[in-house]
Design an enzyme around this catalytic site. Structure first.
Site, PDB file in Angstrom:
ATOM      1  N   THR A  94       0.874  -1.182   0.000  1.00 44.35           N
ATOM      2  CA  THR A  94       0.000   0.000   0.000  1.00 44.35           C
ATOM      3  C   THR A  94       0.904   1.223   0.000  1.00 44.35           C
ATOM      4  OG1 THR A  94      -1.654  -1.175   1.309  1.00 44.35           O
ATOM      5  CG2 THR A  94      -1.832   1.221   1.218  1.00 44.35           C
ATOM      6  N   LYS A 169      -7.692   1.528  -2.977  1.00 39.80           N
ATOM      7  CA  LYS A 169      -7.321   1.034  -1.642  1.00 39.80           C
ATOM      8  C   LYS A 169      -7.477   2.132  -0.584  1.00 39.80           C
ATOM      9  CE  LYS A 169      -5.105  -1.236   1.625  1.00 39.80           C
ATOM     10  NZ  LYS A 169      -5.620  -2.379   2.316  1.00 39.80           N
ATOM     11  N   LYS A 244      -1.537   4.804   8.764  1.00 37.85           N
ATOM     12  CA  LYS A 244      -0.708   4.959   7.557  1.00 37.85           C
ATOM     13  C   LYS A 244      -1.607   5.170   6.327  1.00 37.85           C
ATOM     14  CE  LYS A 244       1.686   2.232   4.213  1.00 37.85           C
ATOM     15  NZ  LYS A 244       1.971   0.910   3.699  1.00 37.85           N
TER      16      LYS A 244
HETATM   17  P1  NAD Z   1       6.051  -6.058   7.223  1.00 36.23           P
HETATM   18  O1  NAD Z   1       6.752  -4.909   7.860  1.00 36.23           O
HETATM   19  O2  NAD Z   1       5.648  -7.228   8.051  1.00 36.23           O
HETATM   20  O3  NAD Z   1       6.928  -6.624   5.991  1.00 36.23           O
HETATM   21  C1  NAD Z   1       7.725  -5.821   5.157  1.00 36.23           C
HETATM   22  C2  NAD Z   1       8.979  -6.629   4.823  1.00 36.23           C
HETATM   23  O4  NAD Z   1       9.752  -5.885   3.878  1.00 36.23           O
HETATM   24  C3  NAD Z   1       9.892  -6.883   6.021  1.00 36.23           C
HETATM   25  O5  NAD Z   1      10.122  -8.282   6.161  1.00 36.23           O
HETATM   26  C4  NAD Z   1      11.181  -6.129   5.686  1.00 36.23           C
HETATM   27  O6  NAD Z   1      12.365  -6.773   6.152  1.00 36.23           O
HETATM   28  C5  NAD Z   1      11.119  -6.109   4.169  1.00 36.23           C
HETATM   29  N1  NAD Z   1      11.913  -5.055   3.549  1.00 36.23           N
HETATM   30  C6  NAD Z   1      11.944  -3.731   3.834  1.00 36.23           C
HETATM   31  N2  NAD Z   1      12.781  -3.082   2.996  1.00 36.23           N
HETATM   32  C7  NAD Z   1      13.275  -4.022   2.143  1.00 36.23           C
HETATM   33  C8  NAD Z   1      14.202  -3.981   1.040  1.00 36.23           C
HETATM   34  N3  NAD Z   1      14.783  -2.841   0.669  1.00 36.23           N
HETATM   35  N4  NAD Z   1      14.480  -5.140   0.410  1.00 36.23           N
HETATM   36  C9  NAD Z   1      13.899  -6.302   0.790  1.00 36.23           C
HETATM   37  N5  NAD Z   1      13.036  -6.417   1.830  1.00 36.23           N
HETATM   38  C10 NAD Z   1      12.734  -5.280   2.490  1.00 36.23           C
HETATM   39  O7  NAD Z   1       4.754  -5.421   6.501  1.00 36.23           O
HETATM   40  P2  NAD Z   1       3.418  -6.186   6.061  1.00 36.23           P
HETATM   41  O8  NAD Z   1       2.443  -6.205   7.183  1.00 36.23           O
HETATM   42  O9  NAD Z   1       3.799  -7.452   5.367  1.00 36.23           O
HETATM   43  O10 NAD Z   1       2.826  -5.140   4.992  1.00 36.23           O
HETATM   44  C11 NAD Z   1       3.385  -4.988   3.691  1.00 36.23           C
HETATM   45  C12 NAD Z   1       2.511  -4.027   2.906  1.00 36.23           C
HETATM   46  O11 NAD Z   1       1.171  -4.526   2.831  1.00 36.23           O
HETATM   47  C13 NAD Z   1       2.406  -2.619   3.533  1.00 36.23           C
HETATM   48  O12 NAD Z   1       2.435  -1.666   2.508  1.00 36.23           O
HETATM   49  C14 NAD Z   1       1.053  -2.653   4.238  1.00 36.23           C
HETATM   50  O13 NAD Z   1       0.462  -1.371   4.367  1.00 36.23           O
HETATM   51  C15 NAD Z   1       0.252  -3.551   3.312  1.00 36.23           C
HETATM   52  N6  NAD Z   1      -0.883  -4.255   3.942  1.00 36.23           N
HETATM   53  C16 NAD Z   1      -0.732  -4.868   5.149  1.00 36.23           C
HETATM   54  C17 NAD Z   1      -1.823  -5.522   5.739  1.00 36.23           C
HETATM   55  C18 NAD Z   1      -1.674  -6.195   7.088  1.00 36.23           C
HETATM   56  O14 NAD Z   1      -2.710  -6.549   7.682  1.00 36.23           O
HETATM   57  N7  NAD Z   1      -0.460  -6.416   7.582  1.00 36.23           N
HETATM   58  C19 NAD Z   1      -3.062  -5.569   5.075  1.00 36.23           C
HETATM   59  C20 NAD Z   1      -3.185  -4.970   3.810  1.00 36.23           C
HETATM   60  C21 NAD Z   1      -2.074  -4.311   3.252  1.00 36.23           C
END
Ligand code: NAD
Length: 291
Positions: A94, A169, A244
């Site tokens: 997102t 979204k 966010k």
């Molecule tokens: P998270 O923080 O659990 O995972 C993000 C991952 O990205 C981490 O493992 C981190 O190490 C990795 N990362 C960061 N920078 C990096 C790079 N340069 N290279 C490689 N890896 C890298 O986040 P999440 O909960 O998985 O959410 C991911 C996305 O999905 C976000 O944009 C969030 O808003 C969206 N989202 C989350 C949910 C939810 O319920 N968690 C629901 C819908 C949408």
């Protein structure tokens, strides 16, 4: 079956990558965290030592990263230089609409196809393969992305051109934030007026006040189907993530000159709620501040 690079194996990406591997795709998985890479390997993915290694020779590259700055950095510094000509880039994070559009245009200028494909559904839906994808990009790019996304979700819907997925979204989540607050304050008022929460639910859920925040995700414990309220507001959709998304919506509204007074008030209330130390609680916990 395709070779797919998957970058970002956090709460959401880990389950999504595992589902792609389970459906027979060769998934080259990369995350900055070694623990996340090991988890992906255990789930049937092929861990990559670098993002370049994950992307090289893959037919498609998926990113699932925290925010726009992360996606822009990974696409501009790694993906653009190493993706095979004509390959498909899919960002499921997102992020802000402006960055999504800019990255889509930069990909096209390099002979790559790209879609923004953010998701609805949380960690449980990512693990179960029941996410909803809202997709922005050309008809052709959508047709290529559709079968890949279908392996991770229950619905894949084209929203329009590049950036339209992110627009859908943030509009959806702004509406959700306002409807959750309205539901919570209606329950809080009903309680103060001496109405039992169950009685109010029985009436309002069959009346014109009915909405998803009430009938699928009720903020009152013991009322309606099981929800995070029944588990002390643990799990679910964290207040920090809702905040966010609200910030993204409000920034987009300011840029577009749109009037969003309810979204703006929801942003203030969630900002205060998060600041009070509640950012890890499910967003329906806002009822505890309204009581
Ligand atoms: P998270 O923080 O659990 O995972 C993000 C991952 O990205 C981490 O493992 C981190 O190490 C990795 N990362 C960061 N920078 C990096 C790079 N340069 N290279 C490689 N890896 C890298 O986040 P999440 O909960 O998985 O959410 C991911 C996305 O999905 C976000 O944009 C969030 O808003 C969206 N989202 C989350 C949910 C939810 O319920 N968690 C629901 C819908 C949408």
């Amino acid at each position: 079956m395709s070779t797919i690079a998957f970058i970002g194996l956090g709460n959401m990406g880990s389950g999504m990558a595992a589902n792609l591997a389970a459906r027979g795709h060769l998934v080259r998985a990369f995350d900055l965290s070694a623990e996340a890479r090991a988890r992906a390997e255990a789930a049937g993915c092929q861990p990559a030592a670098t993002a370049q290694e994950a992307v090289a020779g893959a037919e498609a590259a998926i990113t699932m990263l925290p925010a726009g700055a992360h996606v822009a950095e990974v696409w501009r510094e790694t993906v653009f230089g190493h993706a095979a000509p004509g390959s498909l880039l899919i960002d499921c994070s997102t992020i802000d609409v402006a960055t999504a559009r800019a990255l889509g245009a930069e990909a096209a200028a390099r002979g790559l196809e790209a879609v923004d494909a953010p998701v609805s559904g949380g960690v449980a839906a990512a693990a179960a393969g029941t996410l909803t994808f809202m997709v922005g990009g050309s008809d052709r790019a959508f047709a290529r992305a559709q079968p890949i996304l279908a392996a991770m979700g229950k619905a894949v819907i084209r929203a329009g051109e590049s950036g339209a997925g992110q627009a859908a979204k943030i509009c959806n989540n702004m509406l959700l934030a306002a409807s959750m607050i309205a539901t919570a304050e209606a329950f809080a008022l009903a309680e103060k007026l001496g109405l039992a929460p169950q009685a109010f639910y029985d009436i309002a859920s069959k009346s014109s006040g009915q909405c998803w925040s009430m009938t699928s995700y009720c903020p009152v414990p013991g009322v309606g189907p099981e929800s995070p309220a029944d588990h002390g507001y643990q799990g679910g959709f964290a207040t920090a993530l809702m905040l966010k998304d609200l910030r993204l919506a409000l920034a987009a509204a300011a840029e577009a000159g749109a009037q969003v007074p309810m979204g703006a008030r929801a942003g203030e209330l969630y900002e205060a709620f998060a600041k009070a130390g509640n950012d890890a609680l499910d967003f329906s916990a806002i009822i505890t501040a309204l009581r």
